[in-house]
Design a protein around this motif. Structure first.
Motif, PDB file in Angstrom:
ATOM      1  N   ASP A  94       0.473  -1.411   0.261  1.00 34.73           N
ATOM      2  CA  ASP A  94       0.271  -0.113   0.246  1.00 34.73           C
ATOM      3  C   ASP A  94       0.937   0.943  -0.280  1.00 34.73           C
ATOM      4  N   MET A  95       2.470   0.958  -0.191  1.00 35.08           N
ATOM      5  CA  MET A  95       3.127   2.657  -0.104  1.00 35.08           C
ATOM      6  C   MET A  95       4.244   2.197  -1.070  1.00 35.08           C
ATOM      7  N   HIS A  96       4.291   3.531  -1.826  1.00 36.69           N
ATOM      8  CA  HIS A  96       5.511   3.552  -2.740  1.00 36.69           C
ATOM      9  C   HIS A  96       6.746   3.726  -2.348  1.00 36.69           C
ATOM     10  N   ILE A  97       7.772   4.008  -2.490  1.00 35.38           N
ATOM     11  CA  ILE A  97       8.354   4.627  -1.925  1.00 35.38           C
ATOM     12  C   ILE A  97      10.010   5.027  -3.595  1.00 35.38           C
ATOM     13  N   TYR A  98      10.084   6.508  -3.292  1.00 42.44           N
ATOM     14  CA  TYR A  98      10.687   6.691  -3.840  1.00 42.44           C
ATOM     15  C   TYR A  98      12.258   7.071  -3.457  1.00 42.44           C
ATOM     16  N   ALA A  99      13.111   7.588  -4.719  1.00 42.12           N
ATOM     17  CA  ALA A  99      14.367   7.691  -4.227  1.00 42.12           C
ATOM     18  C   ALA A  99      14.928   9.041  -4.860  1.00 42.12           C
ATOM     19  N   PHE A 100      15.435  10.187  -4.540  1.00 46.32           N
ATOM     20  CA  PHE A 100      15.853  11.393  -5.593  1.00 46.32           C
ATOM     21  C   PHE A 100      17.475  11.484  -6.265  1.00 46.32           C
ATOM     22  N   VAL A 101      17.243  11.030  -7.361  1.00 47.45           N
ATOM     23  CA  VAL A 101      18.420  11.933  -7.895  1.00 47.45           C
ATOM     24  C   VAL A 101      19.261  12.751  -7.882  1.00 47.45           C
ATOM     25  N   GLY A 102      19.936  13.402  -7.752  1.00 41.64           N
ATOM     26  CA  GLY A 102      20.359  14.837  -7.699  1.00 41.64           C
ATOM     27  C   GLY A 102      21.497  15.170  -7.353  1.00 41.64           C
TER      28      GLY A 102
END
Length: 175
Positions: A94-102
């Protein structure tokens, strides 16, 4: 060396491009073994050049070909693997996990924005190894207070995000 280019703003808000065309631009810019992963602007390729030089070459090639201001982030095979292996949250249906590239330091800007934002139950953020990760209930990504922050013009050349499942697909393609 194998790399992945993470393009920002591809196939959203009127910036539409076919990944076959993007791959062709990469090939014309001198990249080898070029292929795309999903339609969200993930291009796997090989080059002997360093990431900083590749960023300049590929942003110019993309900007010239597609007539838009291209922003992309280049990560080596090893660096891409760290995004997948450092996930600080347990995967849940029931969850999304996002990683940020920057850009270096953007994780601290994101954490300050996250801490200032209102949150839903179970919405979390953590910095692990210089990478900002965000967990949000499915269906709330774009409606969340923090999700709205990500569209700020001041951040457009600073970062892009991917669902962590995308990193798994990219790594399979790189192997």
């Amino acid at each position: 060396m194998k790399y992945c280019a993470f393009l920002r703003g591809v196939n959203v808000k009127g910036t539409n491009m076919k990944m076959a065309d993007v791959c062709q631009v990469f090939k014309e810019a001198g990249m080898q073994d070029v292929s795309s992963v999903l339609a969200s602007g993930n291009i796997v390729f090989s080059s002997d050049k360093k990431a900083e030089e590749l960023k300049k070459i590929l942003e110019k090639a993309m900007s010239d070909h597609f007539s838009y201001e291209a922003f992309l982030f280049i990560k080596s095979h090893e660096e891409t693997g760290i995004f997948w292996s450092s996930i600080p949250f347990e995967k849940k249906d029931d969850m999304h996990i996002y990683a940020f590239v920057g850009n270096p330091g953007v994780e601290n800007i994101l954490m300050a924005e996250f801490e200032a934002a209102s949150k839903t139950e179970d919405e979390k953020a953590e910095i692990t190894g210089g990478i900002f990760y965000w967990q949000v209930p499915k269906g709330n990504t774009l409606d969340s207070s923090f999700g709205k922050v990500l569209g700020k013009k001041s951040l457009k050349d600073q970062l892009t995000s991917r669902n962590i499942n995308t990193f798994e697909k990219i790594l399979k393609k790189m192997n």
